[in-house]
Design a protein around this motif. Structure first.
Motif, PDB file in Angstrom:
ATOM      1  N   PHE A  61     -26.364 -26.080   1.204  1.00  0.00           N
ATOM      2  CA  PHE A  61     -27.318 -26.146   0.108  1.00  0.00           C
ATOM      3  C   PHE A  61     -26.865 -25.145  -0.944  1.00  0.00           C
ATOM      4  O   PHE A  61     -26.766 -23.950  -0.668  1.00  0.00           O
ATOM      5  CB  PHE A  61     -28.735 -25.812   0.593  1.00  0.00           C
ATOM      6  N   MET A  62     -26.565 -25.637  -2.145  1.00  0.00           N
ATOM      7  CA  MET A  62     -25.970 -24.790  -3.169  1.00  0.00           C
ATOM      8  C   MET A  62     -26.621 -25.023  -4.527  1.00  0.00           C
ATOM      9  O   MET A  62     -27.304 -26.017  -4.744  1.00  0.00           O
ATOM     10  CB  MET A  62     -24.471 -25.056  -3.273  1.00  0.00           C
ATOM     11  N   SER A  63     -26.398 -24.052  -5.416  1.00  0.00           N
ATOM     12  CA  SER A  63     -26.856 -24.142  -6.803  1.00  0.00           C
ATOM     13  C   SER A  63     -25.693 -23.780  -7.713  1.00  0.00           C
ATOM     14  O   SER A  63     -24.918 -22.862  -7.400  1.00  0.00           O
ATOM     15  CB  SER A  63     -28.023 -23.183  -7.061  1.00  0.00           C
ATOM     16  N   TYR A  64     -25.568 -24.479  -8.814  1.00  0.00           N
ATOM     17  CA  TYR A  64     -24.440 -24.226  -9.706  1.00  0.00           C
ATOM     18  C   TYR A  64     -24.572 -22.913 -10.461  1.00  0.00           C
ATOM     19  O   TYR A  64     -23.570 -22.378 -10.936  1.00  0.00           O
ATOM     20  CB  TYR A  64     -24.258 -25.401 -10.670  1.00  0.00           C
ATOM     21  N   THR A  65     -25.770 -22.363 -10.573  1.00  0.00           N
ATOM     22  CA  THR A  65     -25.939 -21.085 -11.253  1.00  0.00           C
ATOM     23  C   THR A  65     -25.916 -19.909 -10.284  1.00  0.00           C
ATOM     24  O   THR A  65     -26.330 -18.802 -10.640  1.00  0.00           O
ATOM     25  CB  THR A  65     -27.249 -21.080 -12.065  1.00  0.00           C
ATOM     26  N   CYS A  66     -25.428 -20.134  -9.087  1.00  0.00           N
ATOM     27  CA  CYS A  66     -25.363 -19.106  -8.045  1.00  0.00           C
ATOM     28  C   CYS A  66     -23.934 -18.600  -7.925  1.00  0.00           C
ATOM     29  O   CYS A  66     -23.021 -19.363  -7.584  1.00  0.00           O
ATOM     30  CB  CYS A  66     -25.850 -19.695  -6.721  1.00  0.00           C
ATOM     31  N   SER A  67     -23.714 -17.318  -8.184  1.00  0.00           N
ATOM     32  CA  SER A  67     -22.363 -16.753  -8.127  1.00  0.00           C
ATOM     33  C   SER A  67     -21.795 -16.790  -6.709  1.00  0.00           C
ATOM     34  O   SER A  67     -20.593 -16.976  -6.516  1.00  0.00           O
ATOM     35  CB  SER A  67     -22.370 -15.317  -8.647  1.00  0.00           C
ATOM     36  N   HIS A  68     -22.654 -16.611  -5.705  1.00  0.00           N
ATOM     37  CA  HIS A  68     -22.193 -16.663  -4.323  1.00  0.00           C
ATOM     38  C   HIS A  68     -21.721 -18.067  -3.955  1.00  0.00           C
ATOM     39  O   HIS A  68     -20.789 -18.221  -3.143  1.00  0.00           O
ATOM     40  CB  HIS A  68     -23.311 -16.206  -3.384  1.00  0.00           C
ATOM     41  N   CYS A  69     -22.353 -19.074  -4.544  1.00  0.00           N
ATOM     42  CA  CYS A  69     -21.934 -20.456  -4.308  1.00  0.00           C
ATOM     43  C   CYS A  69     -20.561 -20.707  -4.924  1.00  0.00           C
ATOM     44  O   CYS A  69     -19.733 -21.426  -4.354  1.00  0.00           O
ATOM     45  CB  CYS A  69     -22.955 -21.427  -4.889  1.00  0.00           C
ATOM     46  N   ALA A  70     -20.332 -20.138  -6.093  1.00  0.00           N
ATOM     47  CA  ALA A  70     -19.031 -20.282  -6.739  1.00  0.00           C
ATOM     48  C   ALA A  70     -17.940 -19.628  -5.900  1.00  0.00           C
ATOM     49  O   ALA A  70     -16.842 -20.173  -5.753  1.00  0.00           O
ATOM     50  CB  ALA A  70     -19.065 -19.664  -8.138  1.00  0.00           C
ATOM     51  N   THR A  71     -18.244 -18.476  -5.334  1.00  0.00           N
ATOM     52  CA  THR A  71     -17.286 -17.806  -4.457  1.00  0.00           C
ATOM     53  C   THR A  71     -17.001 -18.650  -3.228  1.00  0.00           C
ATOM     54  O   THR A  71     -15.841 -18.816  -2.822  1.00  0.00           O
ATOM     55  CB  THR A  71     -17.823 -16.431  -4.025  1.00  0.00           C
ATOM     56  N   PHE A  72     -18.043 -19.225  -2.642  1.00  0.00           N
ATOM     57  CA  PHE A  72     -17.851 -20.068  -1.465  1.00  0.00           C
ATOM     58  C   PHE A  72     -17.039 -21.312  -1.806  1.00  0.00           C
ATOM     59  O   PHE A  72     -16.212 -21.764  -0.998  1.00  0.00           O
ATOM     60  CB  PHE A  72     -19.194 -20.483  -0.857  1.00  0.00           C
ATOM     61  N   MET A 126     -17.376 -25.670 -10.676  1.00  0.00           N
ATOM     62  CA  MET A 126     -17.453 -24.414  -9.928  1.00  0.00           C
ATOM     63  C   MET A 126     -16.267 -23.494 -10.195  1.00  0.00           C
ATOM     64  O   MET A 126     -16.422 -22.271 -10.254  1.00  0.00           O
ATOM     65  CB  MET A 126     -17.553 -24.708  -8.430  1.00  0.00           C
ATOM     66  N   TYR A 127     -15.076 -24.052 -10.338  1.00  0.00           N
ATOM     67  CA  TYR A 127     -13.907 -23.212 -10.536  1.00  0.00           C
ATOM     68  C   TYR A 127     -13.911 -22.514 -11.890  1.00  0.00           C
ATOM     69  O   TYR A 127     -13.209 -21.519 -12.080  1.00  0.00           O
ATOM     70  CB  TYR A 127     -12.632 -24.035 -10.372  1.00  0.00           C
ATOM     71  N   ARG A 128     -14.703 -23.029 -12.839  1.00  0.00           N
ATOM     72  CA  ARG A 128     -14.806 -22.376 -14.148  1.00  0.00           C
ATOM     73  C   ARG A 128     -16.158 -21.681 -14.325  1.00  0.00           C
ATOM     74  O   ARG A 128     -16.615 -21.436 -15.435  1.00  0.00           O
ATOM     75  CB  ARG A 128     -14.548 -23.402 -15.262  1.00  0.00           C
ATOM     76  N   PHE A 129     -16.779 -21.350 -13.207  1.00  0.00           N
ATOM     77  CA  PHE A 129     -18.101 -20.724 -13.201  1.00  0.00           C
ATOM     78  C   PHE A 129     -18.137 -19.474 -14.072  1.00  0.00           C
ATOM     79  O   PHE A 129     -19.062 -19.291 -14.874  1.00  0.00           O
ATOM     80  CB  PHE A 129     -18.486 -20.370 -11.756  1.00  0.00           C
ATOM     81  N   ASP A 130     -17.164 -18.594 -13.916  1.00  0.00           N
ATOM     82  CA  ASP A 130     -17.192 -17.322 -14.648  1.00  0.00           C
ATOM     83  C   ASP A 130     -17.175 -17.547 -16.157  1.00  0.00           C
ATOM     84  O   ASP A 130     -17.833 -16.810 -16.908  1.00  0.00           O
ATOM     85  CB  ASP A 130     -16.011 -16.449 -14.241  1.00  0.00           C
ATOM     86  N   GLU A 131     -16.452 -18.571 -16.600  1.00  0.00           N
ATOM     87  CA  GLU A 131     -16.359 -18.845 -18.032  1.00  0.00           C
ATOM     88  C   GLU A 131     -17.693 -19.295 -18.600  1.00  0.00           C
ATOM     89  O   GLU A 131     -18.209 -18.718 -19.565  1.00  0.00           O
ATOM     90  CB  GLU A 131     -15.305 -19.923 -18.288  1.00  0.00           C
ATOM     91  N   TRP A 132     -18.252 -20.356 -17.992  1.00  0.00           N
ATOM     92  CA  TRP A 132     -19.471 -20.895 -18.605  1.00  0.00           C
ATOM     93  C   TRP A 132     -20.702 -20.055 -18.299  1.00  0.00           C
ATOM     94  O   TRP A 132     -21.628 -19.976 -19.113  1.00  0.00           O
ATOM     95  CB  TRP A 132     -19.682 -22.364 -18.247  1.00  0.00           C
ATOM     96  N   MET A 133     -20.718 -19.360 -17.170  1.00  0.00           N
ATOM     97  CA  MET A 133     -21.843 -18.473 -16.895  1.00  0.00           C
ATOM     98  C   MET A 133     -21.809 -17.267 -17.823  1.00  0.00           C
ATOM     99  O   MET A 133     -22.858 -16.741 -18.216  1.00  0.00           O
ATOM    100  CB  MET A 133     -21.826 -18.025 -15.441  1.00  0.00           C
ATOM    101  N   GLY A 134     -20.606 -16.838 -18.205  1.00  0.00           N
ATOM    102  CA  GLY A 134     -20.500 -15.763 -19.190  1.00  0.00           C
ATOM    103  C   GLY A 134     -21.107 -16.167 -20.515  1.00  0.00           C
ATOM    104  O   GLY A 134     -21.776 -15.360 -21.186  1.00  0.00           O
ATOM    105  N   LYS A 135     -20.890 -17.416 -20.913  1.00  0.00           N
ATOM    106  CA  LYS A 135     -21.494 -17.930 -22.148  1.00  0.00           C
ATOM    107  C   LYS A 135     -23.014 -17.991 -22.017  1.00  0.00           C
ATOM    108  O   LYS A 135     -23.753 -17.695 -22.966  1.00  0.00           O
ATOM    109  CB  LYS A 135     -20.938 -19.312 -22.475  1.00  0.00           C
ATOM    110  N   LEU A 163     -22.370 -24.539 -23.207  1.00  0.00           N
ATOM    111  CA  LEU A 163     -21.644 -23.932 -22.083  1.00  0.00           C
ATOM    112  C   LEU A 163     -20.314 -24.624 -21.780  1.00  0.00           C
ATOM    113  O   LEU A 163     -19.691 -24.356 -20.748  1.00  0.00           O
ATOM    114  CB  LEU A 163     -22.535 -23.938 -20.834  1.00  0.00           C
ATOM    115  N   ASP A 164     -19.894 -25.504 -22.681  1.00  0.00           N
ATOM    116  CA  ASP A 164     -18.592 -26.187 -22.561  1.00  0.00           C
ATOM    117  C   ASP A 164     -18.506 -27.150 -21.381  1.00  0.00           C
ATOM    118  O   ASP A 164     -17.416 -27.491 -20.917  1.00  0.00           O
ATOM    119  CB  ASP A 164     -17.443 -25.173 -22.440  1.00  0.00           C
ATOM    120  N   PHE A 165     -19.656 -27.634 -20.887  1.00  0.00           N
ATOM    121  CA  PHE A 165     -19.614 -28.629 -19.822  1.00  0.00           C
ATOM    122  C   PHE A 165     -18.931 -29.916 -20.291  1.00  0.00           C
ATOM    123  O   PHE A 165     -18.232 -30.574 -19.522  1.00  0.00           O
ATOM    124  CB  PHE A 165     -21.024 -28.952 -19.322  1.00  0.00           C
ATOM    125  N   TYR A 166     -19.145 -30.275 -21.558  1.00  0.00           N
ATOM    126  CA  TYR A 166     -18.489 -31.471 -22.083  1.00  0.00           C
ATOM    127  C   TYR A 166     -16.966 -31.318 -22.000  1.00  0.00           C
ATOM    128  O   TYR A 166     -16.262 -32.232 -21.562  1.00  0.00           O
ATOM    129  CB  TYR A 166     -18.890 -31.720 -23.535  1.00  0.00           C
TER     130      TYR A 166
END
Length: 235
Positions: A61-72, A126-135, A163-166
């Motif tokens: 069970f994961m969330s896209y705005t969860c940093s721990h999920c991105a790490t996993f 998920m692999y670009r989490f740091d980029e779009w979460m920073g925005k 957030l550059d999802f497009y």
């Protein structure tokens, strides 16, 4: 990451009610043994990798705005798909806990198109989490207002733009019109939110990522190091 309070706040912002689920499980083809690593199918609550009739069943069970999920996603998912799923003895399902409009926007985009595209879509986000979460962390008040007011499709499209999802999804071969169509699927959005709330209640989930193995919540297990110990007992 704690989810309950943020999830309730997020669903309120979405204006999501308790509607009947519109998503249904698709028929899953059975592949010969040894090919389970390439098996991906949509379920009534997520996406399943591997043998749908496996003796052991793992759910994340994961969330896209969860940093721990991105790490996993970076250090655990690949190991599961390569070392465990191909045997056919264990399946791996990814399910969403929708916490806020940003999370919902990302989740809808990962579901865009045929179910076979989910794995790549999920990794791309998920692999670009740091980029779009920073925005997201630096979003202006004007941007946040666009995310919280207006129709649901307009809010989610504003998030995807800011957030550059497009851009991320266009590298996957999607066009803007197709992506807008997925972000405008309010029935899908409500189904995701309803399923998310039901999963939290059913399993007593309190954080993400969380893992359920054979129907039992793995208490205190929220990363690859702790999950791997449980999987070692499977083989």
């Amino acid at each position: 990451m704690k989810i309950k309070s943020m999830m309730l706040k997020g669903l309120a912002l979405l204006g999501v009610g308790t509607l009947a689920l519109s998503a249904s499980a698709q028929e899953r083809p059975i592949l010969p043994g040894g090919n389970w690593g390439s098996m991906l199918a949509e379920t009534d609550g997520g996406h399943l990798f591997g043998n749908p009739d496996a003796d052991r069943k793992l759910i994340e069970f994961m969330s896209y705005t969860c940093s721990h999920c991105a790490t996993f996603a970076r250090n655990g998912e690949g190991a599961i798909k390569v070392a465990y799923v191909p045997s056919g003895r264990i399946s791996y399902e990814i399910r969403h806990l929708i916490r806020d409009p940003v999370d919902l926007s990302a989740a809808l985009l990962t579901h865009c198109g045929d179910a076979s595209k989910f794995g790549g879509n999920h990794e791309a986000i998920m692999y670009r989490f740091d980029e779009w979460m920073g925005k997201a962390a630096k979003a202006t008040q004007a941007q946040r207002s666009r995310w919280q007011f207006g129709s649901l499709p307009a809010r989610l499209q504003a998030i995807a733009s800011d957030l550059d999802f497009y851009d991320i999804m266009e590298t996957r071969g999607y066009g803007r019109a197709e992506l807008d169509g997925c972000l405008s699927d309010e029935a899908k959005a409500r189904a995701m939110a309803d399923t998310s709330a039901a999963d939290v209640k059913k399993y007593g989930l309190t954080g993400t990522p969380s893992f359920v193995l054979d129907g039992e919540l793995l208490e205190g297990t929220h990363d690859w190091l702790s999950l791997e110990k449980h999987l070692a007992d499977v083989f």
